[in-house]
Design a protein around this motif. Structure first.
Motif, short mmCIF file in Angstrom:
data_model
loop_
_atom_site.label_atom_id
_atom_site.label_comp_id
_atom_site.label_asym_id
_atom_site.label_seq_id
_atom_site.Cartn_x
_atom_site.Cartn_y
_atom_site.Cartn_z
N PRO A 51 12.14 -34.06 74.71
CA PRO A 51 10.72 -34.07 74.34
C PRO A 51 10.41 -34.82 73.05
CG PRO A 51 11.32 -31.92 75.19
CD PRO A 51 12.60 -32.69 75.07
N VAL A 52 11.22 -34.64 72.03
CA VAL A 52 10.94 -35.30 70.74
C VAL A 52 11.06 -36.82 70.88
CG1 VAL A 52 11.69 -35.58 68.36
CG2 VAL A 52 11.62 -33.30 69.39
N LYS A 53 12.13 -37.29 71.52
CA LYS A 53 12.30 -38.73 71.73
C LYS A 53 11.17 -39.30 72.58
CE LYS A 53 17.37 -38.82 71.43
NZ LYS A 53 18.63 -39.05 72.19
N ALA A 54 10.81 -38.57 73.63
CA ALA A 54 9.74 -39.05 74.51
C ALA A 54 8.41 -39.12 73.79
CB ALA A 54 9.64 -38.13 75.73
N LEU A 55 8.14 -38.15 72.93
CA LEU A 55 6.89 -38.16 72.18
C LEU A 55 6.87 -39.31 71.18
CD1 LEU A 55 4.22 -36.64 71.65
CD2 LEU A 55 5.44 -35.30 69.92
N ASN A 56 7.97 -39.53 70.49
CA ASN A 56 8.04 -40.63 69.52
C ASN A 56 7.93 -41.99 70.19
OD1 ASN A 56 8.34 -38.84 67.39
ND2 ASN A 56 10.57 -38.89 67.43
N ALA A 57 8.41 -42.09 71.44
CA ALA A 57 8.35 -43.36 72.17
C ALA A 57 6.99 -43.60 72.80
CB ALA A 57 9.43 -43.39 73.25
N GLY A 58 6.13 -42.60 72.78
CA GLY A 58 4.81 -42.73 73.41
C GLY A 58 4.84 -42.47 74.90
N LEU A 59 5.95 -41.94 75.40
CA LEU A 59 6.07 -41.68 76.83
C LEU A 59 5.31 -40.43 77.25
CD1 LEU A 59 7.33 -42.37 79.58
CD2 LEU A 59 9.40 -41.16 78.84
N ILE A 60 5.23 -39.44 76.37
CA ILE A 60 4.49 -38.23 76.67
C ILE A 60 3.40 -38.03 75.62
CG2 ILE A 60 6.50 -37.18 77.76
CD1 ILE A 60 6.70 -35.33 75.27
N ASP A 61 2.51 -37.07 75.89
CA ASP A 61 1.36 -36.86 75.02
C ASP A 61 1.47 -35.61 74.17
OD1 ASP A 61 -0.73 -39.01 76.03
OD2 ASP A 61 0.27 -38.19 77.79
N ASP A 62 2.33 -34.66 74.58
CA ASP A 62 2.45 -33.45 73.79
C ASP A 62 3.67 -32.66 74.25
OD1 ASP A 62 1.83 -31.61 71.85
OD2 ASP A 62 -0.22 -31.25 72.56
N ILE A 63 4.16 -31.79 73.36
CA ILE A 63 5.24 -30.86 73.68
C ILE A 63 4.65 -29.47 73.69
CG2 ILE A 63 7.49 -29.97 72.99
CD1 ILE A 63 7.92 -32.59 71.42
N LEU A 64 4.86 -28.74 74.77
CA LEU A 64 4.30 -27.41 74.90
C LEU A 64 5.19 -26.37 74.21
CD1 LEU A 64 3.11 -27.47 78.62
CD2 LEU A 64 1.78 -27.93 76.55
N PRO A 65 4.66 -25.19 73.95
CA PRO A 65 5.48 -24.12 73.36
C PRO A 65 6.67 -23.80 74.25
CG PRO A 65 3.15 -23.58 73.22
CD PRO A 65 3.25 -24.81 74.07
N PRO A 66 7.70 -23.15 73.70
CA PRO A 66 8.97 -22.97 74.41
C PRO A 66 8.97 -21.93 75.53
CG PRO A 66 9.09 -21.98 72.24
CD PRO A 66 7.81 -22.73 72.29
N ASP A 67 7.91 -21.15 75.69
CA ASP A 67 7.87 -20.11 76.70
C ASP A 67 7.68 -20.72 78.09
OD1 ASP A 67 7.50 -17.91 78.30
OD2 ASP A 67 6.05 -16.93 77.00
N GLU A 68 8.77 -20.84 78.88
CA GLU A 68 8.70 -21.49 80.19
C GLU A 68 7.78 -20.76 81.16
OE1 GLU A 68 12.62 -22.01 81.73
OE2 GLU A 68 12.97 -23.84 80.57
N ASP A 69 7.72 -19.44 81.04
CA ASP A 69 6.90 -18.65 81.96
C ASP A 69 5.41 -18.91 81.77
OD1 ASP A 69 9.17 -17.51 83.06
OD2 ASP A 69 9.16 -15.82 81.66
N ARG A 70 5.05 -19.43 80.61
CA ARG A 70 3.63 -19.70 80.33
C ARG A 70 3.33 -21.20 80.32
NH1 ARG A 70 1.14 -17.28 75.27
NH2 ARG A 70 -0.68 -18.04 76.41
#
Length: 287
Positions: free
Chosen positions: A202-221
């Motif tokens: 997620p961090v690499k993807a965000l820095n590369a502009g591939l994604i728009d945001d990283i969600l909180p770590p709770d997978e169930d939500r």
């Protein structure tokens, strides 16, 4: 709206797939069965499209491809639609195409037939008249990575991964993911991602502009969080959201002259519509 928009235009890719369908592509794809593509529509105008083949990490089979076509038909006709979340079941996005299907389609003709069908699907997804977001939990690999480029936005959960691993199986992107990747992150970054088969957390993807945001770590939500994230862009009547998406689609795909014409026509159609008049009255009241 009478003006032809990008998703309504007749293009070579659509003509090609129609010829393939006439030659029995549906019957052939039904041989490679397994999994499903599920669609649920919310009263708030946000739908959820789920790739459901957990036994194979949500790899796409032939019947899933046909079901995706059917789900896209439903979405294209959904007048109340404002947003779409694309996700995979069981905290895995999509591990690509089911290899059992690929191994029996090895001729050049088979490859052309296959990629024509998949390009058409992802093009239709990209051109849907409302806002889409890919929710990446777990792995999005190969064709799964290409699929996320057909959404307007991309979100990841901690611990998830995106990888364009095509070179490792001796191919290049064929679902339209290569061309769309360049639009998202640029040519230089795209070449690194593809030629290096880089695994993007997620961090690499965000820095590369591939994604728009990283969600909180709770997978169930995660789905709930993705819904909340998307709703900030869909808090308006469906007619307005769909009009905005059509303007963007035209600007992204057409010449500036054609895009301006479509924008002008959409503006003119909405100018005195009940939705527009109501929104204007509310804005005056707030002021």
């Amino acid at each position: 709206m009478k003006t032809k928009l990008p998703h309504q235009c007749t293009a070579p890719i659509h003509s090609a797939i129609q010829r393939f369908q006439e030659n029995g592509i549906k019957e052939r794809y039904q041989r490679y069965s397994g999994g499903s593509v599920d669609l649920s529509k919310g009263e708030d105008g946000i739908a959820v499209l789920t790739l459901n083949n957990p036994a194979r990490m949500n790899a796409l089979t032939g019947t899933m491809g046909l079901e995706l076509d059917d789900r896209l038909n439903e979405l294209e006709e959904w007048t109340a639609g404002k947003g779409l979340i694309v996700r995979g079941a069981n905290n895995t996005f999509c591990s690509g195409t089911d290899l059992n299907s690929i191994t029996v389609m090895r001729s050049s003709e088979d490859g052309l037939e296959f990629v024509t069908h998949t390009q058409r699907m992802t093009t239709r997804l990209k051109r849907l008249p409302f806002i889409s977001v890919a929710l990446v939990q777990g792995k999005a690999l190969g064709a799964g990575a290409e699929l996320i480029t057909a959404c307007d936005f991309r979100l990841m959960t901690p611990g998830s991964e995106i990888c364009f691993l095509h070179k490792q199986v001796g191919i290049v992107p064929g679902w339209g993911g290569g061309a769309r990747l360049v639009q998202i992150v640029g040519g230089q970054q795209s070449l690194k991602l593809l030629s290096g088969a880089l695994r993007m957390d997620p961090v690499k993807a965000l820095n590369a502009g591939l994604i728009d945001d990283i969600l909180p770590p709770d997978e169930d939500r995660a789905l709930e969080e993705a819904h909340h994230w998307l709703s900030q862009y869909t808090n308006a009547p469906a007619e307005i959201i769909q009009g905005l998406k059509k303007v963007i689609s035209a600007g992204r795909e057409l010449s500036i002259e054609e895009a301006l014409k479509i924008e002008r026509n959409i503006f003119g159609t909405m100018w005195s519509s009940p939705v527009s008049l109501q929104a204007l009255a509310q804005a005056i009241k707030r002021k």
